[in-house]
Design a protein around this motif. Structure first.
Motif, mmCIF file in Angstrom:
data_model
loop_
_atom_site.group_PDB
_atom_site.id
_atom_site.type_symbol
_atom_site.label_atom_id
_atom_site.label_comp_id
_atom_site.label_asym_id
_atom_site.label_seq_id
_atom_site.Cartn_x
_atom_site.Cartn_y
_atom_site.Cartn_z
ATOM 1 N N ALA A 99 0.527 -1.061 0.022
ATOM 2 C CA ALA A 99 -0.223 -0.020 0.132
ATOM 3 C C ALA A 99 0.960 1.591 -0.046
ATOM 4 C CB ALA A 99 -0.947 0.563 1.424
ATOM 5 N N VAL A 100 0.232 2.766 -0.470
ATOM 6 C CA VAL A 100 0.890 3.611 -0.827
ATOM 7 C C VAL A 100 -0.197 4.381 -0.047
ATOM 8 C CG1 VAL A 100 2.473 3.578 -2.528
ATOM 9 C CG2 VAL A 100 -0.048 4.065 -2.303
ATOM 10 N N PRO A 101 1.227 6.339 0.497
ATOM 11 C CA PRO A 101 2.204 5.959 0.554
ATOM 12 C C PRO A 101 3.111 5.202 0.798
ATOM 13 C CG PRO A 101 1.306 7.437 2.307
ATOM 14 C CD PRO A 101 -0.076 6.640 1.629
ATOM 15 N N ALA A 102 4.456 5.235 1.030
ATOM 16 C CA ALA A 102 5.055 4.178 1.045
ATOM 17 C C ALA A 102 6.895 4.605 0.627
ATOM 18 C CB ALA A 102 5.001 3.107 1.059
ATOM 19 N N ILE A 103 7.933 3.800 1.260
ATOM 20 C CA ILE A 103 9.272 3.718 1.239
ATOM 21 C C ILE A 103 9.622 2.453 0.686
ATOM 22 C CG2 ILE A 103 9.857 4.093 2.765
ATOM 23 C CD1 ILE A 103 11.859 6.050 2.038
ATOM 24 N N LEU A 104 10.329 2.128 -0.653
ATOM 25 C CA LEU A 104 11.229 1.082 -0.926
ATOM 26 C C LEU A 104 12.253 1.709 -0.771
ATOM 27 C CD1 LEU A 104 10.939 -1.083 -2.498
ATOM 28 C CD2 LEU A 104 11.555 -0.041 -4.110
ATOM 29 N N LYS A 105 13.353 0.965 0.447
ATOM 30 C CA LYS A 105 14.946 0.819 0.187
ATOM 31 C C LYS A 105 15.319 -0.654 0.364
ATOM 32 C CE LYS A 105 13.861 3.746 4.831
ATOM 33 N NZ LYS A 105 14.156 3.821 5.980
ATOM 34 N N ALA A 106 16.895 -0.108 -0.992
ATOM 35 C CA ALA A 106 17.405 -1.851 -0.339
ATOM 36 C C ALA A 106 17.914 -2.128 0.678
ATOM 37 C CB ALA A 106 18.925 -1.756 -0.890
ATOM 38 N N ARG A 107 18.403 -2.954 1.537
ATOM 39 C CA ARG A 107 18.135 -3.831 2.325
ATOM 40 C C ARG A 107 19.555 -4.122 2.821
ATOM 41 N NH1 ARG A 107 17.542 -10.539 4.578
ATOM 42 N NH2 ARG A 107 18.829 -10.271 5.744
ATOM 43 N N HIS A 108 20.801 -3.808 1.731
ATOM 44 C CA HIS A 108 22.169 -3.681 1.975
ATOM 45 C C HIS A 108 22.796 -2.504 2.014
ATOM 46 C CE1 HIS A 108 21.183 -4.380 -1.821
ATOM 47 N NE2 HIS A 108 22.496 -3.755 -2.339
ATOM 48 N N GLY A 109 22.045 -1.462 1.866
ATOM 49 C CA GLY A 109 22.944 -0.096 1.474
ATOM 50 C C GLY A 109 22.184 0.980 2.463
ATOM 51 N N CYS A 110 22.854 2.202 1.833
ATOM 52 C CA CYS A 110 22.601 3.534 2.379
ATOM 53 C C CYS A 110 21.990 4.252 0.893
ATOM 54 C CB CYS A 110 24.111 4.424 2.968
ATOM 55 S SG CYS A 110 23.652 3.797 4.577
ATOM 56 N N ASN A 111 20.901 4.877 0.654
ATOM 57 C CA ASN A 111 21.153 5.611 -0.111
ATOM 58 C C ASN A 111 20.508 5.509 -1.305
ATOM 59 O OD1 ASN A 111 21.635 8.950 1.248
ATOM 60 N ND2 ASN A 111 23.536 8.318 1.116
ATOM 61 N N GLN A 112 19.533 4.464 -1.202
ATOM 62 C CA GLN A 112 18.815 3.569 -2.309
ATOM 63 C C GLN A 112 18.201 3.457 -1.586
ATOM 64 O OE1 GLN A 112 21.511 -0.342 -2.378
ATOM 65 N NE2 GLN A 112 23.057 1.080 -3.778
ATOM 66 N N ASN A 113 16.492 4.721 -2.195
ATOM 67 C CA ASN A 113 15.375 4.561 -1.092
ATOM 68 C C ASN A 113 15.034 5.463 -2.884
ATOM 69 O OD1 ASN A 113 14.529 7.434 -1.259
ATOM 70 N ND2 ASN A 113 16.357 6.228 0.440
ATOM 71 N N ALA A 114 13.237 4.801 -2.709
ATOM 72 C CA ALA A 114 12.316 5.887 -3.622
ATOM 73 C C ALA A 114 10.858 6.023 -2.751
ATOM 74 C CB ALA A 114 12.226 4.778 -4.962
ATOM 75 N N VAL A 115 10.604 7.175 -2.755
ATOM 76 C CA VAL A 115 9.659 7.493 -2.021
ATOM 77 C C VAL A 115 8.154 7.058 -3.042
ATOM 78 C CG1 VAL A 115 8.124 9.120 -1.334
ATOM 79 C CG2 VAL A 115 10.854 9.108 -0.492
ATOM 80 N N LEU A 116 6.870 6.842 -2.571
ATOM 81 C CA LEU A 116 6.336 6.276 -3.565
ATOM 82 C C LEU A 116 4.746 7.263 -2.796
ATOM 83 C CD1 LEU A 116 5.912 2.828 -4.324
ATOM 84 C CD2 LEU A 116 6.619 4.720 -5.883
ATOM 85 N N TRP A 161 33.458 -1.805 4.589
ATOM 86 C CA TRP A 161 33.511 -3.164 4.473
ATOM 87 C C TRP A 161 32.487 -4.053 4.722
ATOM 88 C CZ3 TRP A 161 32.965 -7.049 8.130
ATOM 89 C CH2 TRP A 161 32.885 -6.798 9.937
ATOM 90 N N ALA A 162 31.552 -3.439 6.210
ATOM 91 C CA ALA A 162 30.809 -3.761 7.006
ATOM 92 C C ALA A 162 29.260 -4.336 5.726
ATOM 93 C CB ALA A 162 30.661 -3.304 8.167
ATOM 94 N N TYR A 163 28.931 -4.043 4.694
ATOM 95 C CA TYR A 163 28.152 -3.642 3.912
ATOM 96 C C TYR A 163 28.128 -5.010 2.809
ATOM 97 C CZ TYR A 163 26.407 1.313 4.837
ATOM 98 O OH TYR A 163 25.855 2.302 5.277
ATOM 99 N N ARG A 164 29.600 -5.348 2.959
ATOM 100 C CA ARG A 164 29.314 -6.373 2.147
ATOM 101 C C ARG A 164 29.052 -7.894 2.198
ATOM 102 N NH1 ARG A 164 35.252 -8.064 3.209
ATOM 103 N NH2 ARG A 164 33.969 -9.477 4.824
ATOM 104 N N ASP A 165 28.616 -8.384 3.200
ATOM 105 C CA ASP A 165 27.854 -9.699 3.479
ATOM 106 C C ASP A 165 26.463 -9.651 3.590
ATOM 107 O OD1 ASP A 165 30.645 -11.373 2.759
ATOM 108 O OD2 ASP A 165 30.845 -10.880 4.805
ATOM 109 N N VAL A 166 25.969 -8.620 3.532
ATOM 110 C CA VAL A 166 24.192 -7.666 3.753
ATOM 111 C C VAL A 166 23.818 -8.587 2.928
ATOM 112 C CG1 VAL A 166 22.910 -6.483 4.088
ATOM 113 C CG2 VAL A 166 25.302 -6.356 5.183
#
Length: 275
Positions: A92-109, A140-145
């Motif tokens: 359902a929207v409004p929502a925000i979609l994010k990458a589980r494993h990184g930063c600044n990877q998102n989209a607002v709907l 390095w800590a993001y590598r294995d997420v």
């Protein structure tokens, strides 16, 4: 052979860190006797391999950590997760979609997207997952997420995005609150001490959140056992919410408003390290 390859990789990582730091700060870091906060971030990237750090960078695992320590009412619910967005929007929207494993990877709907917009987001979200996040910054800590996507309800239900309160915790003591304003637009930030005094003069004078005492206590609870951790939180209608953890603020490449702040935060970090 394996040890020599590892040595070359370590040398290259150190070179990248020194070059990037020098370009951003206009000075070289002292990695042998660091005293600045931004230098200690580089030390963490290069040499700290504490096993729990990958869980802290995993948005799914981080929610579990926060929920176990603070309770479910602190955690923004996940309304969808997966690796591939289906052809029809699955949440359902409004929502925000994010990458589980990184930063600044998102989209607002804010509303259901048109077909063409959704197709673009499908392709964009796949690009987020093509490689581990943070490699080029030696984080390095993001590598294995595990790579993946999560969707959450948009806090507040509309734009603008809520103010982001990033709390710096050294040795279990919350000392500073970095307030991020204008996210998604004219983004700027102001650093305060824990009593909400800005460290340098700023045009913006945001009021302290109603839940600041609860936020400080929560950040300290979540940071137990860490020499330094940043805990990011939000407030909506007076209610605080956990956002995420940060091990490498600005990757140590973002200058503070004054050099003395870099030294002050560095001293707090050094004091919190095991002797």
């Amino acid at each position: 052979m394996a040890s020599s390859i590892g040595g070359v990789r370590a040398a290259l990582a150190r070179w990248r860190v020194v070059a990037s730091y020098g370009w951003r700060h206009r000075r070289l870091p002292d990695l042998d006797a660091p005293i600045r906060f931004t230098e200690l971030v580089q030390i963490r990237k290069l040499y700290d391999r504490s096993a729990e750090q990958t869980s802290l960078m995993d948005k799914v695992a981080a929610k579990g950590i926060a929920e176990a320590a603070l309770g479910t009412d602190w955690v923004v619910p996940t309304i969808w997760s997966g690796n591939i967005l289906p052809d029809a929007i699955p949440f359902a929207v409004p929502a925000i979609l994010k990458a589980r494993h990184g930063c600044n990877q998102n989209a607002v709907l804010c509303e259901a997207p048109a077909t063409a917009q959704w197709r673009r987001l499908q392709h964009r979200s796949q690009r987020w997952q093509r490689s581990p996040y943070g490699i080029w910054l030696d984080e390095w800590a993001y590598r294995d997420v595990p790579r993946g996507l999560i969707a959450e309800p948009l806090l507040g239900g509309r734009l603008p995005l809520p103010i982001d309160y990033k709390i710096y915790v050294f040795g279990g003591r919350a000392t500073h609150v970095q307030v991020h304003l204008g996210r998604g637009g004219r983004h700027r930030w102001i650093l305060h001490d824990r009593n909400w005094r800005p460290l340098v003069d700023a045009t913006d004078r945001p009021a302290a959140p109603e839940s600041l005492p609860a936020m400080l206590a929560a950040a300290e609870t979540l940071s137990r056992g860490m020499s330094f951790l940043r805990v990011d939180l939000y407030e909506v209608d007076g209610h605080p919410y956990f956002g995420e953890f940060c091990l490498y603020p600005g990757s140590g490449f973002d200058p503070f408003a004054a050099d003395w702040i870099d030294h002050e935060l560095g001293a707090l970090w050094l004091d919190a390290m095991p002797s």
